[in-house]
Design a protein around this motif. Structure first.
Motif, PDB file in Angstrom:
ATOM      1  N   ARG A  18     -15.973   8.549  72.435  1.00 14.85           N
ATOM      2  CA  ARG A  18     -16.132   8.212  71.017  1.00 14.85           C
ATOM      3  C   ARG A  18     -16.717   6.813  70.824  1.00 14.85           C
ATOM      4  O   ARG A  18     -17.221   6.486  69.750  1.00 14.85           O
ATOM      5  N   ILE A  19     -16.640   5.961  71.835  1.00 21.17           N
ATOM      6  CA  ILE A  19     -17.220   4.618  71.750  1.00 21.17           C
ATOM      7  C   ILE A  19     -18.619   4.675  72.350  1.00 21.17           C
ATOM      8  O   ILE A  19     -18.791   5.050  73.511  1.00 21.17           O
ATOM      9  N   PRO A  20     -19.649   4.305  71.607  1.00 18.66           N
ATOM     10  CA  PRO A  20     -21.022   4.426  72.116  1.00 18.66           C
ATOM     11  C   PRO A  20     -21.311   3.419  73.224  1.00 18.66           C
ATOM     12  O   PRO A  20     -20.593   2.433  73.410  1.00 18.66           O
ATOM     13  N   GLY A  21     -22.381   3.685  73.947  1.00 18.30           N
ATOM     14  CA  GLY A  21     -22.751   2.825  75.062  1.00 18.30           C
ATOM     15  C   GLY A  21     -23.027   1.400  74.662  1.00 18.30           C
ATOM     16  O   GLY A  21     -22.697   0.450  75.387  1.00 18.30           O
ATOM     17  N   GLU A  22     -23.647   1.199  73.458  1.00 20.02           N
ATOM     18  CA  GLU A  22     -23.947  -0.179  73.025  1.00 20.02           C
ATOM     19  C   GLU A  22     -22.663  -0.990  72.848  1.00 20.02           C
ATOM     20  O   GLU A  22     -22.624  -2.184  73.140  1.00 20.02           O
ATOM     21  N   ALA A  23     -21.603  -0.331  72.364  1.00 23.33           N
ATOM     22  CA  ALA A  23     -20.335  -1.034  72.170  1.00 23.33           C
ATOM     23  C   ALA A  23     -19.710  -1.415  73.507  1.00 23.33           C
ATOM     24  O   ALA A  23     -19.172  -2.515  73.668  1.00 23.33           O
ATOM     25  N   TRP A  24     -19.769  -0.503  74.483  1.00 20.16           N
ATOM     26  CA  TRP A  24     -19.244  -0.828  75.812  1.00 20.16           C
ATOM     27  C   TRP A  24     -20.024  -2.001  76.419  1.00 20.16           C
ATOM     28  O   TRP A  24     -19.439  -2.884  77.069  1.00 20.16           O
ATOM     29  N   ALA A  25     -21.333  -2.016  76.222  1.00 12.69           N
ATOM     30  CA  ALA A  25     -22.145  -3.116  76.753  1.00 12.69           C
ATOM     31  C   ALA A  25     -21.754  -4.442  76.113  1.00 12.69           C
ATOM     32  O   ALA A  25     -21.645  -5.473  76.794  1.00 12.69           O
ATOM     33  N   ALA A  26     -21.526  -4.434  74.797  1.00 16.24           N
ATOM     34  CA  ALA A  26     -21.122  -5.657  74.107  1.00 16.24           C
ATOM     35  C   ALA A  26     -19.770  -6.148  74.604  1.00 16.24           C
ATOM     36  O   ALA A  26     -19.555  -7.355  74.795  1.00 16.24           O
ATOM     37  N   LEU A  27     -18.829  -5.222  74.828  1.00 15.68           N
ATOM     38  CA  LEU A  27     -17.517  -5.607  75.342  1.00 15.68           C
ATOM     39  C   LEU A  27     -17.638  -6.239  76.726  1.00 15.68           C
ATOM     40  O   LEU A  27     -17.010  -7.269  77.017  1.00 15.68           O
ATOM     41  N   ALA A  47     -24.710  -8.227  84.289  1.00 14.11           N
ATOM     42  CA  ALA A  47     -25.414  -6.952  84.438  1.00 14.11           C
ATOM     43  C   ALA A  47     -24.541  -5.904  85.121  1.00 14.11           C
ATOM     44  O   ALA A  47     -24.516  -4.729  84.717  1.00 14.11           O
ATOM     45  N   VAL A  48     -23.795  -6.306  86.144  1.00 12.82           N
ATOM     46  CA  VAL A  48     -22.928  -5.361  86.848  1.00 12.82           C
ATOM     47  C   VAL A  48     -21.801  -4.900  85.940  1.00 12.82           C
ATOM     48  O   VAL A  48     -21.483  -3.695  85.868  1.00 12.82           O
ATOM     49  N   ASN A  49     -21.169  -5.827  85.246  1.00 15.67           N
ATOM     50  CA  ASN A  49     -20.070  -5.442  84.356  1.00 15.67           C
ATOM     51  C   ASN A  49     -20.544  -4.551  83.213  1.00 15.67           C
ATOM     52  O   ASN A  49     -19.848  -3.614  82.811  1.00 15.67           O
ATOM     53  N   VAL A  50     -21.720  -4.828  82.676  1.00 10.47           N
ATOM     54  CA  VAL A  50     -22.275  -3.975  81.620  1.00 10.47           C
ATOM     55  C   VAL A  50     -22.539  -2.577  82.160  1.00 10.47           C
ATOM     56  O   VAL A  50     -22.186  -1.566  81.530  1.00 10.47           O
ATOM     57  N   GLY A  51     -23.156  -2.493  83.329  1.00 17.96           N
ATOM     58  CA  GLY A  51     -23.440  -1.190  83.911  1.00 17.96           C
ATOM     59  C   GLY A  51     -22.177  -0.387  84.179  1.00 17.96           C
ATOM     60  O   GLY A  51     -22.111   0.819  83.886  1.00 17.96           O
ATOM     61  N   LEU A  52     -21.146  -1.043  84.724  1.00 20.86           N
ATOM     62  CA  LEU A  52     -19.887  -0.361  85.003  1.00 20.86           C
ATOM     63  C   LEU A  52     -19.198   0.093  83.716  1.00 20.86           C
ATOM     64  O   LEU A  52     -18.688   1.213  83.623  1.00 20.86           O
ATOM     65  N   MET A 106     -34.872 -11.294  83.385  1.00 19.95           N
ATOM     66  CA  MET A 106     -33.516 -11.050  82.908  1.00 19.95           C
ATOM     67  C   MET A 106     -33.012 -12.221  82.071  1.00 19.95           C
ATOM     68  O   MET A 106     -33.398 -13.367  82.276  1.00 19.95           O
ATOM     69  N   SER A 107     -32.100 -11.904  81.134  1.00 19.76           N
ATOM     70  CA  SER A 107     -31.412 -12.922  80.347  1.00 19.76           C
ATOM     71  C   SER A 107     -29.931 -12.573  80.323  1.00 19.76           C
ATOM     72  O   SER A 107     -29.475 -11.654  80.999  1.00 19.76           O
ATOM     73  N   LEU A 108     -29.151 -13.316  79.509  1.00 19.06           N
ATOM     74  CA  LEU A 108     -27.735 -12.992  79.378  1.00 19.06           C
ATOM     75  C   LEU A 108     -27.526 -11.612  78.765  1.00 19.06           C
ATOM     76  O   LEU A 108     -26.530 -10.946  79.040  1.00 19.06           O
ATOM     77  N   ASN A 109     -28.446 -11.179  77.899  1.00 20.37           N
ATOM     78  CA  ASN A 109     -28.363  -9.848  77.305  1.00 20.37           C
ATOM     79  C   ASN A 109     -28.908  -8.826  78.308  1.00 20.37           C
ATOM     80  O   ASN A 109     -30.078  -8.461  78.288  1.00 20.37           O
ATOM     81  N   ALA A 110     -28.037  -8.408  79.213  1.00 23.68           N
ATOM     82  CA  ALA A 110     -28.479  -7.592  80.338  1.00 23.68           C
ATOM     83  C   ALA A 110     -28.774  -6.165  79.914  1.00 23.68           C
ATOM     84  O   ALA A 110     -28.072  -5.607  79.060  1.00 23.68           O
ATOM     85  N   PRO A 111     -29.784  -5.533  80.513  1.00 25.52           N
ATOM     86  CA  PRO A 111     -30.001  -4.102  80.280  1.00 25.52           C
ATOM     87  C   PRO A 111     -28.915  -3.299  80.983  1.00 25.52           C
ATOM     88  O   PRO A 111     -28.244  -3.781  81.899  1.00 25.52           O
ATOM     89  N   THR A 112     -28.727  -2.078  80.555  1.00 28.43           N
ATOM     90  CA  THR A 112     -27.743  -1.207  81.194  1.00 28.43           C
ATOM     91  C   THR A 112     -28.370  -0.582  82.436  1.00 28.43           C
ATOM     92  O   THR A 112     -29.243   0.277  82.338  1.00 28.43           O
ATOM     93  N   LEU A 113     -27.915  -1.018  83.596  1.00 27.28           N
ATOM     94  CA  LEU A 113     -28.476  -0.544  84.859  1.00 27.28           C
ATOM     95  C   LEU A 113     -27.699   0.675  85.341  1.00 27.28           C
ATOM     96  O   LEU A 113     -26.493   0.786  85.131  1.00 27.28           O
ATOM     97  N   GLY A 141     -17.050   3.890  80.658  1.00 22.62           N
ATOM     98  CA  GLY A 141     -16.550   3.997  79.296  1.00 22.62           C
ATOM     99  C   GLY A 141     -17.037   5.233  78.581  1.00 22.62           C
ATOM    100  O   GLY A 141     -16.253   5.934  77.916  1.00 22.62           O
ATOM    101  N   THR A 142     -18.325   5.535  78.710  1.00 23.93           N
ATOM    102  CA  THR A 142     -18.862   6.696  78.000  1.00 23.93           C
ATOM    103  C   THR A 142     -18.352   8.014  78.581  1.00 23.93           C
ATOM    104  O   THR A 142     -18.426   9.052  77.920  1.00 23.93           O
ATOM    105  N   ARG A 143     -17.830   7.977  79.792  1.00 25.01           N
ATOM    106  CA  ARG A 143     -17.273   9.191  80.387  1.00 25.01           C
ATOM    107  C   ARG A 143     -15.823   9.419  79.997  1.00 25.01           C
ATOM    108  O   ARG A 143     -15.402  10.557  79.782  1.00 25.01           O
TER     109      ARG A 143
END
Length: 427
Positions: A152-161, A136-141, A99-106, A146-148
């Motif tokens: 209109r905002i894609p998953g990659e944008a929510w992950a970046a936020l 990782a937890v915040n990205v997953g949440l 893992m790194s700071l750029n977390a995968p979407t779990l 967000g996508t639900r």
């Protein structure tokens, strides 16, 4: 006379203000939630830490940080986290060494176990920080919710936020989030203008930073004597200490896959993590209780009395903390490597001050942290920002920018402290 055709680089299109405005509310919401989640996990871990390291040993009539108690608590922490990894749905996420700071979407199923494993780790004393699991937890949440609700905002944008919000919350400033996001954008094909791309993440980072600032008042300033006008001695000091920190960090990077391979031979989390806890107990007994935990509170203790330890003691803490970071990150504890690296760089810088009294503590600490973070994270902007944030002196920036050049040459293109799934180091 034939006219020469001049080829100009295409100008990146700008994003309409209306499109950026529509991202502000989602960014602010993600920032506040990310900051509150980080504060909640930190508060729970701190209370559990107080019980484990103060309440219980005092009730038993033994020292808070006695050698026996270090072995008991760290091994028990390995057992507890091992149970989470083994039995809790999702197994607390992927191998943290990958893992790194750029977390995968779990997936959501993984997140409770990862949070529990991170809180137990923070309380129990392994030398890792909260950054990787919290991101990782915040990205997953953020992606899941967000996508639900805002499709209109894609998953990659929510992950970046979420990533920017958590980094802002961790460092108490959106500047760190903006720097990390700009570095991430530079690594891939960026569409549009830089500031259009970082607008929403900067808003999320600001919201995360303000949430932690208003609630917990965090600070990275170590309170070291400020650096005045730099002279030739200061320049020489940073040009020696920063590369030395980078070389020491690279020694740890090269040892990392071997340590990971040794623990992987045990094959089961109920063997790997207790074994790692036992080794960490031995390292804690060798280096003292200041080499336990994520390292930020312990760094403050060192900075309060930079002349309170000998060069040999600082050197011992530097080496022990680096070994503890390698063991904790390779045996399966869920945590990040930035905060322990700050302790290692600080101890190295104060060791230089103890060896050569002409090295100002602030100069030694900032240079040591810069070199160590460049080796451990390969995040140039974050390394510069963190090293400078520890010292309230604008003049240190010029010295650090110069020192980063030879230090970066020592680490670029070499293996990183992050592994592929097969256990090989990423370059």
């Amino acid at each position: 006379m034939a006219q020469e055709t001049v080829h100009k680089a295409p100008i990146a299109p700008t994003t309409p203000a209306r499109a950026l405005l529509s991202l502000i509310l989602p960014a602010l919401a993600v920032g506040v939630v990310a900051g509150l989640l980080y504060l909640a996990v930190s508060a729970i871990a701190e209370r559990l830490e107080h019980v484990l390291w103060h309440t219980v040993p005092r009730a038993l009539g033994i020292g808070d940080y006695s050698v026996l108690w270090m072995f008991v608590v760290l091994t028990a922490t390995g057992v507890a986290v091992g149970l989470v990894v083994w039995k809790v749905p999702g197994h607390a996420g992927p191998d943290p060494a990958t893992m790194s700071l750029n977390a995968p979407t779990l997936p959501p199923l993984v997140l409770p176990g990862l949070l529990l494993a991170a809180a137990l780790m923070l309380a129990g004393g392994p030398s890792l920080g909260p950054e990787n699991p919290i991101i990782a937890v915040n990205v997953g949440l953020a992606v899941w919710l967000g996508t639900r609700f805002v499709a209109r905002i894609p998953g990659e944008a929510w992950a970046a936020l979420a990533e920017a919000a958590t980094i802002g919350a961790l460092f108490g400033t959106p500047v760190a989030a903006a720097l990390v996001m700009s570095e991430a954008l530079a690594e891939r094909q960026m569409q549009g203008r830089l500031w259009d791309n970082v607008f929403a993440p900067l808003a999320a980072g600001a919201a995360g930073a303000m949430t932690t600032t208003l609630v917990a008042h965090p600070t990275f300033d170590l309170g070291l004597p400020p650096v005045g006008r730099p002279d030739w001695a200061d320049l020489l000091a940073v040009l020696v200490i920063a590369p030395a920190g980078a070389l020491l960090g690279m020694a740890g990077v090269h040892a990392f896959p071997y340590a990971h391979g040794l623990f992987q031979r045990l094959r089961h989390p109920m063997l790997m993590l207790p074994a790692g806890g036992l080794v960490l107990g031995a390292l804690g007994a060798l280096g003292g209780h200041l080499t336990l935990f994520k390292g930020l509170d312990e760094v403050t203790m060192l900075a309060r009395d930079p002349d309170g330890w000998s060069a040999g003691q600082f050197a011992l803490m530097t080496v022990v903390k680096l070994a503890a970071l390698i063991v904790a990150a390779s045996c399966g504890f869920r945590g990040g490597r930035i905060f322990p690296a700050v302790f290692i760089g600080t101890a190295l810088g104060l060791c230089a001050h103890a060896l050569v009294s002409g090295v100002q503590p602030a100069v030694g600490v900032s240079a040591g942290v810069l070199g160590m973070l460049l080796a451990i994270t390969r995040q140039g902007w974050v390394s510069l920002f963190t090293a400078a944030a520890l010292v309230t002196s604008p003049t240190i920036l010029a010295l650090l920018c110069i020192a980063s050049l030879p230090a970066w040459l020592l680490v670029t293109g070499l293996p990183q402290m992050q592994l592929r799934a097969d256990g090989s180091a990423i370059r």
